[in-house]
Design a protein around this motif. Sequence first.
Motif, short mmCIF file in Angstrom:
data_model
loop_
_atom_site.label_atom_id
_atom_site.label_comp_id
_atom_site.label_asym_id
_atom_site.label_seq_id
_atom_site.Cartn_x
_atom_site.Cartn_y
_atom_site.Cartn_z
N ILE A 124 40.23 36.84 33.76
CA ILE A 124 40.68 36.97 35.08
C ILE A 124 42.10 36.99 35.29
CG2 ILE A 124 40.51 35.04 37.13
CD1 ILE A 124 38.05 33.71 35.84
N GLY A 125 43.03 36.64 34.45
CA GLY A 125 44.28 36.90 34.64
C GLY A 125 44.67 38.53 34.67
N LEU A 126 43.83 38.89 33.63
CA LEU A 126 44.25 40.43 33.45
C LEU A 126 43.69 41.33 34.60
CD1 LEU A 126 43.75 41.00 29.58
CD2 LEU A 126 45.87 41.06 30.94
N VAL A 127 42.51 40.91 35.22
CA VAL A 127 41.97 41.46 36.19
C VAL A 127 42.84 41.35 37.51
CG1 VAL A 127 40.07 41.55 38.04
CG2 VAL A 127 39.57 41.45 35.49
N ALA A 128 43.36 40.40 37.56
CA ALA A 128 44.41 40.08 38.93
C ALA A 128 45.58 40.86 38.74
CB ALA A 128 44.68 38.60 39.04
#
Length: 137
Positions: free
Chosen positions: A24-28
């Motif tokens: 989720i952090g990488l997608v953001a």
Amino acid sequence: MYVKASSSGFSLMEVMVAMAILSIGLVAVAGVYSLAASSLSQVEGYERAGMEAEMRLAAFLNAGDIKSGTTAGNCEILPHGRWKIVSQKDAEYSGVYRVRITVLFFTEGREHEYVLETAQVDLNLPVESKNQIKDAR
């Protein structure tokens, strides 16, 4: 012989939760990076459009003898960009021409518009002179 299970290390469930949070952090971060790159491309387009508009306007005004009409062409600085200059006499002020240059350019698959406007005084304005000097004798 009985072997005691060790409680050190991570369970499969803990590893999966950590991976989900990391994903989720990488997608953001990727989304923010994409948005920043798009904005940078658009800003660069506006900067080049401003240079093109100023260059075309200066050439138009330096040619002298401004008349009402429209001139258009393709941009030199912006790939796939085009410009249009519209000049017309001001309805309110005699001897004044309104000059508007519009530069259209594409970034990120969208068309953008940069507009520059100015007013130019006709250099051949009639001059009135009234001789009102009185002899103070």
